[in-house]
Write a protein that holds these residues in place. Structure first.
Motif, PDB file in Angstrom:
ATOM      1  N   ARG A  86      -4.332   8.603  -9.903  1.00  0.00           N
ATOM      2  CA  ARG A  86      -5.761   8.759  -9.624  1.00  0.00           C
ATOM      3  C   ARG A  86      -6.398   9.687 -10.636  1.00  0.00           C
ATOM      4  NH1 ARG A  86      -5.538   9.599  -3.049  1.00  0.00           N
ATOM      5  NH2 ARG A  86      -4.209   7.831  -2.635  1.00  0.00           N
ATOM      6  N   ARG A 109       0.417   9.538   7.129  1.00  0.00           N
ATOM      7  CA  ARG A 109      -0.546   8.962   8.079  1.00  0.00           C
ATOM      8  C   ARG A 109      -0.458   7.440   8.098  1.00  0.00           C
ATOM      9  NH1 ARG A 109      -3.970  12.900   5.851  1.00  0.00           N
ATOM     10  NH2 ARG A 109      -4.935  11.303   4.528  1.00  0.00           N
ATOM     11  N   ASP A 110      -0.379   6.834   6.924  1.00  0.00           N
ATOM     12  CA  ASP A 110      -0.321   5.368   6.865  1.00  0.00           C
ATOM     13  C   ASP A 110       0.942   4.837   7.542  1.00  0.00           C
ATOM     14  OD1 ASP A 110      -2.728   5.215   5.562  1.00  0.00           O
ATOM     15  OD2 ASP A 110      -1.851   5.063   3.558  1.00  0.00           O
ATOM     16  N   GLN A 136       0.829  -1.207   0.000  1.00  0.00           N
ATOM     17  CA  GLN A 136       0.000   0.000   0.000  1.00  0.00           C
ATOM     18  C   GLN A 136       0.864   1.258   0.000  1.00  0.00           C
ATOM     19  OE1 GLN A 136      -2.771   0.256   3.268  1.00  0.00           O
ATOM     20  NE2 GLN A 136      -3.246   2.396   2.866  1.00  0.00           N
ATOM     21  N   ARG A 194       0.502  13.478   2.441  1.00  0.00           N
ATOM     22  CA  ARG A 194      -0.071  13.440   3.798  1.00  0.00           C
ATOM     23  C   ARG A 194      -0.699  12.064   4.070  1.00  0.00           C
ATOM     24  NH1 ARG A 194       0.805  18.167   5.926  1.00  0.00           N
ATOM     25  NH2 ARG A 194       0.492  20.147   4.839  1.00  0.00           N
ATOM     26  N   GLU A 195      -1.312  11.479   3.076  1.00  0.00           N
ATOM     27  CA  GLU A 195      -1.869  10.139   3.250  1.00  0.00           C
ATOM     28  C   GLU A 195      -0.763   9.128   3.539  1.00  0.00           C
ATOM     29  OE1 GLU A 195      -4.473   6.815   0.732  1.00  0.00           O
ATOM     30  OE2 GLU A 195      -4.106   8.817  -0.098  1.00  0.00           O
ATOM     31  N   ASP A 196       0.336   9.263   2.819  1.00  0.00           N
ATOM     32  CA  ASP A 196       1.477   8.377   3.018  1.00  0.00           C
ATOM     33  C   ASP A 196       2.015   8.512   4.435  1.00  0.00           C
ATOM     34  OD1 ASP A 196       3.645   6.609   1.906  1.00  0.00           O
ATOM     35  OD2 ASP A 196       4.861   8.356   2.418  1.00  0.00           O
ATOM     36  N   ALA A 249      -1.829  15.972  -0.972  1.00  0.00           N
ATOM     37  CA  ALA A 249      -2.805  15.037  -0.410  1.00  0.00           C
ATOM     38  C   ALA A 249      -2.216  13.632  -0.308  1.00  0.00           C
ATOM     39  CB  ALA A 249      -4.065  15.025  -1.265  1.00  0.00           C
ATOM     40  N   VAL A 250      -1.494  13.175  -1.348  1.00  0.00           N
ATOM     41  CA  VAL A 250      -0.918  11.835  -1.313  1.00  0.00           C
ATOM     42  C   VAL A 250       0.234  11.772  -0.320  1.00  0.00           C
ATOM     43  CG1 VAL A 250       0.082   9.952  -2.664  1.00  0.00           C
ATOM     44  CG2 VAL A 250      -1.602  11.458  -3.704  1.00  0.00           C
ATOM     45  N   ARG A 281      -2.797  17.814  -5.266  1.00  0.00           N
ATOM     46  CA  ARG A 281      -2.895  16.354  -5.360  1.00  0.00           C
ATOM     47  C   ARG A 281      -1.652  15.702  -4.762  1.00  0.00           C
ATOM     48  NH1 ARG A 281      -4.060  15.135 -11.515  1.00  0.00           N
ATOM     49  NH2 ARG A 281      -4.015  12.986 -10.732  1.00  0.00           N
ATOM     50  N   GLU A 330       1.488   4.312  -2.916  1.00  0.00           N
ATOM     51  CA  GLU A 330       1.474   5.762  -2.662  1.00  0.00           C
ATOM     52  C   GLU A 330       2.766   6.403  -3.152  1.00  0.00           C
ATOM     53  OE1 GLU A 330      -1.364   5.332   1.313  1.00  0.00           O
ATOM     54  OE2 GLU A 330       0.782   5.725   1.523  1.00  0.00           O
TER      55      GLU A 330
END
Length: 241
Positions: free
Chosen positions: A240, A125-126, A84, A121-123, A118-119, A115, A88
């Motif tokens: 995406r 967090r994960d 996952q 920050r998602e990375d 956003a990716v 964009r 990312e």
């Protein structure tokens, strides 16, 4: 649920040499740079984007080379969790490659940048909330320090630009490291010289940087550099809509 590394102290994370502390510091610096980029314009913005790239891409390369193989070995769910994150990372590589073809103010740049953020920050967090706390549960302080040293050494000699065609896993990423690192770090200095210089100096520096980019783009497709890639992270598969 394990405690996010973002909410733990240095001592809880294993001390200053721990890979978890090093990760936490890089994530904090990423946040600082994103805010600085949002407030910057023109050459200052481009310089800050270079700084962010020099943080993000070596950080991810060292994770994929040092940490993820360990996590896949010690965690039953390690394969799914690291894949996952690799997806990312691949998306960031592809979006940033597009960003490099733009300039602030041309519209496309302003479309891509949110964009990318956003990716990123998602990375973060994960990694902070899921992957790294699970690693923390499985290994001791000594191993965290050992991984921290290995991760730091690899980070210091890793590429600083996006390379979406290169494999996210060994052996491809390991074999690509040396030539792409030399080209990327040369381009970083040449681009700064081009933005900060005038006349012939700026033209020559810019031309050399573009030539190095062309060489790097061709190298990405050399078969040994693509070996080990999971099908889901191949170039063009993760972007995406």
């Amino acid at each position: 649920m394990p405690t996010s590394i973002a909410r733990q102290t240095e001592r809880q994370l294993g001390g200053p040499r721990s890979v978890l502390v090093r990760q936490q510091r890089d994530h904090q610096e990423l946040d600082r740079l994103v805010h600085a980029i949002d407030a910057a314009e023109c050459a200052d913005r481009q310089d800050l984007l270079t700084d962010l790239a020099r943080l993000v891409f070596p950080h991810a390369f060292a994770e994929e080379s040092v940490l993820w193989p360990v996590i896949r070995r010690v965690l039953p769910e390690g394969e799914a969790l690291t894949l996952q994150i690799e997806q990312e990372h691949q998306e960031i590589n592809e979006l940033w490659s597009e960003l490099e073809q733009t300039t602030p103010g041309d519209g496309r740049h302003e479309e891509l940048w949110p964009r990318i953020v956003a990716v990123l920050r998602e990375d973060v967090r994960d990694e902070e909330d899921e992957l790294l706390p699970r690693l923390q549960e499985r290994v001791g302080r000594r191993e965290l320090a050992r991984l921290g040293l290995a991760w730091e050494l690899v980070r210091r000699i890793s590429p600083t630009r996006p390379h979406p065609v290169v494999a996210r896993r060994p052996p491809g990423n390991a074999t690509a490291a040396l030539p792409l690192t030399l080209l990327d770090r040369s381009r970083d200095h040449l681009d700064r010289a081009a933005r900060g210089g005038t006349g012939r100096v700026a033209r020559v520096a810019g031309g050399l940087s573009r030539a190095a980019a062309g060489v790097a783009g061709r190298l990405e497709h050399v078969p040994p550099f693509t070996a080990g890639e999971d099908p889901s992270t191949r170039s063009g598969r993760t972007a995406r809509d």
